[in-house]
Each structure stands twice: as structure tokens, then as C-alpha cells.
Design a protein around this motif. Structure first.
Motif, PDB file in Angstrom:
ATOM      1  N   VAL A  12      30.055  -3.835   5.868  1.00  0.00           N
ATOM      2  CA  VAL A  12      30.427  -3.998   4.464  1.00  0.00           C
ATOM      3  C   VAL A  12      29.639  -5.161   3.892  1.00  0.00           C
ATOM      4  O   VAL A  12      29.263  -6.085   4.612  1.00  0.00           O
ATOM      5  N   GLN A  13      29.378  -5.106   2.601  1.00  0.00           N
ATOM      6  CA  GLN A  13      28.662  -6.191   1.948  1.00  0.00           C
ATOM      7  C   GLN A  13      29.588  -7.360   1.653  1.00  0.00           C
ATOM      8  O   GLN A  13      30.801  -7.180   1.482  1.00  0.00           O
ATOM      9  N   ALA A  14      29.019  -8.536   1.565  1.00  0.00           N
ATOM     10  CA  ALA A  14      29.790  -9.720   1.225  1.00  0.00           C
ATOM     11  C   ALA A  14      30.512  -9.508  -0.110  1.00  0.00           C
ATOM     12  O   ALA A  14      29.943  -8.955  -1.056  1.00  0.00           O
ATOM     13  N   GLY A  15      31.774  -9.929  -0.136  1.00  0.00           N
ATOM     14  CA  GLY A  15      32.595  -9.734  -1.311  1.00  0.00           C
ATOM     15  C   GLY A  15      33.390  -8.444  -1.298  1.00  0.00           C
ATOM     16  O   GLY A  15      34.291  -8.247  -2.123  1.00  0.00           O
ATOM     17  N   GLY A  16      33.074  -7.584  -0.353  1.00  0.00           N
ATOM     18  CA  GLY A  16      33.732  -6.296  -0.264  1.00  0.00           C
ATOM     19  C   GLY A  16      35.020  -6.342   0.532  1.00  0.00           C
ATOM     20  O   GLY A  16      35.489  -7.403   0.961  1.00  0.00           O
ATOM     21  N   TRP A 115      46.127  -5.332  25.062  1.00  0.00           N
ATOM     22  CA  TRP A 115      45.013  -5.539  24.141  1.00  0.00           C
ATOM     23  C   TRP A 115      44.191  -4.276  23.990  1.00  0.00           C
ATOM     24  O   TRP A 115      44.056  -3.485  24.935  1.00  0.00           O
ATOM     25  N   GLY A 116      43.639  -4.108  22.787  1.00  0.00           N
ATOM     26  CA  GLY A 116      42.683  -3.050  22.569  1.00  0.00           C
ATOM     27  C   GLY A 116      41.282  -3.494  22.956  1.00  0.00           C
ATOM     28  O   GLY A 116      41.060  -4.646  23.338  1.00  0.00           O
ATOM     29  N   ARG A 117      40.341  -2.575  22.822  1.00  0.00           N
ATOM     30  CA  ARG A 117      38.957  -2.863  23.197  1.00  0.00           C
ATOM     31  C   ARG A 117      38.176  -3.497  22.061  1.00  0.00           C
ATOM     32  O   ARG A 117      37.058  -3.958  22.267  1.00  0.00           O
ATOM     33  N   GLY A 118      38.727  -3.490  20.873  1.00  0.00           N
ATOM     34  CA  GLY A 118      38.076  -4.146  19.752  1.00  0.00           C
ATOM     35  C   GLY A 118      37.318  -3.191  18.849  1.00  0.00           C
ATOM     36  O   GLY A 118      36.891  -2.112  19.268  1.00  0.00           O
ATOM     37  N   THR A 119      37.150  -3.615  17.608  1.00  0.00           N
ATOM     38  CA  THR A 119      36.360  -2.863  16.642  1.00  0.00           C
ATOM     39  C   THR A 119      35.445  -3.852  15.913  1.00  0.00           C
ATOM     40  O   THR A 119      35.879  -4.945  15.524  1.00  0.00           O
ATOM     41  N   GLN A 120      34.185  -3.467  15.761  1.00  0.00           N
ATOM     42  CA  GLN A 120      33.205  -4.359  15.168  1.00  0.00           C
ATOM     43  C   GLN A 120      33.314  -4.349  13.649  1.00  0.00           C
ATOM     44  O   GLN A 120      33.325  -3.282  13.024  1.00  0.00           O
ATOM     45  N   VAL A 121      33.369  -5.538  13.063  1.00  0.00           N
ATOM     46  CA  VAL A 121      33.292  -5.703  11.613  1.00  0.00           C
ATOM     47  C   VAL A 121      32.066  -6.557  11.326  1.00  0.00           C
ATOM     48  O   VAL A 121      31.952  -7.672  11.839  1.00  0.00           O
ATOM     49  N   THR A 122      31.170  -6.018  10.516  1.00  0.00           N
ATOM     50  CA  THR A 122      29.946  -6.725  10.165  1.00  0.00           C
ATOM     51  C   THR A 122      29.862  -6.866   8.648  1.00  0.00           C
ATOM     52  O   THR A 122      29.961  -5.868   7.939  1.00  0.00           O
ATOM     53  N   VAL A 123      29.700  -8.100   8.196  1.00  0.00           N
ATOM     54  CA  VAL A 123      29.604  -8.371   6.761  1.00  0.00           C
ATOM     55  C   VAL A 123      28.188  -8.855   6.476  1.00  0.00           C
ATOM     56  O   VAL A 123      27.762  -9.884   7.009  1.00  0.00           O
ATOM     57  N   SER A 124      27.493  -8.113   5.650  1.00  0.00           N
ATOM     58  CA  SER A 124      26.110  -8.472   5.321  1.00  0.00           C
ATOM     59  C   SER A 124      26.070  -9.344   4.068  1.00  0.00           C
ATOM     60  O   SER A 124      26.880  -9.183   3.152  1.00  0.00           O
ATOM     61  N   SER A 125      25.099 -10.238   4.037  1.00  0.00           N
ATOM     62  CA  SER A 125      24.983 -11.156   2.891  1.00  0.00           C
ATOM     63  C   SER A 125      24.102 -10.580   1.804  1.00  0.00           C
ATOM     64  O   SER A 125      23.464  -9.554   1.979  1.00  0.00           O
TER      65      SER A 125
END
Length: 125
Positions: A12-16, A115-125
Motif C-alpha cells: 500500500v502507498q504511504a497515507g493509505g 502464533w500465526g506465521r505472519g503476513t507481510q505489510v509493505t508501505v511504499s513512500s
């Protein structure tokens, strides 16, 4: 056996905004307190948010207060994390955890049983 599964991560983009979800299954009829933590390769696991088994109390890490909201499905051990005003510093693997036994200190990772295995969240600038 309890399974904790996260879903909804992505780019997701920054601010989103982004909403991630988690379900803990395998203990029918048992309610769990649920929490979210996040981790990057250069930081220790960090507390993000938690909610009691009844949903009457929520807790947030200082870095996300006012931007993130945790909620739960009333009938299930399913929780959601609504993330608004995201910034690149929020980029991490987000882990969901369930605490069936307690009383747990919900801001501490040691309080959680599964615990779960995790989910990646990436925020682009």
C-alpha cells in the motif's frame, strides 16, 4: 490443535489504509484474547494491538495509537486490524497471536499461547 492464520497483507502507498484479519481455530467453544505484533529484520518483535476475549478492552502500542483499530467478531476468535494513515515505518511482518490461558498481559508476547506465521505489510513512500 489450534491454528492461527493471518490474511490480508500486501502493498500500500504511504497515507493509505489496509485491513488484515486473523482467525484462531481448533478450540470450539473457547474464547481467546487476541493480539497483533510486528517484526522487521532489524527490530525485535513489537506489540501493535490487542483485544480481550470479550472485546470490552483494547490496547495499542504507542506507534500506532490513533491510526490502527483492532476489533473482533463477536462469535468467533476472529480479529481484524484496520490500519490507516500508513507510513513506511509500518512495513513489517505482522503476526497474530491467541491467548487461551491467563490472565494474560496482552502487551507481552510471552502471554500468548499460539502464533500465526505472519503476513507481510509493505508501505511504499
Amino acid at each position: 490443535q489450534v491454528h492461527v492464520v493471518e490474511s490480508g497483507g500486501g502493498l500500500v502507498q504511504a497515507g493509505g489504509s489496509l485491513r488484515i484479519a486473523c482467525t484462531a481455530s481448533g478450540r470450539p467453544g473457547s474464547r481467546a484474547a487476541m493480539g497483533w505484533f510486528r517484526q522487521t529484520p532489524w527490530q525485535e518483535r513489537e506489540f501493535v494491538a490487542a483485544i480481550t476475549w470479550s472485546g470490552d478492552k483494547t490496547y495499542y502500542g504507542d506507534m500506532v495509537k490513533g491510526r490502527f483499530t483492532i476489533s473482533r467478531d463477536g462469535a468467533e476468535n476472529t480479529v481484524y486490524l484496520q490500519m490507516n494513515s500508513l507510513n513506511p515505518e509500518d512495513t513489517a511482518v505482522y503476526y497474530c497471536a491467541a491467548a487461551f490461558f491467563g490472565p494474560p498481559v496482552l502487551t507481552r508476547a510471552q502471554s500468548y499461547d499460539y502464533w500465526g506465521r505472519g503476513t507481510q505489510v509493505t508501505v511504499s513512500s
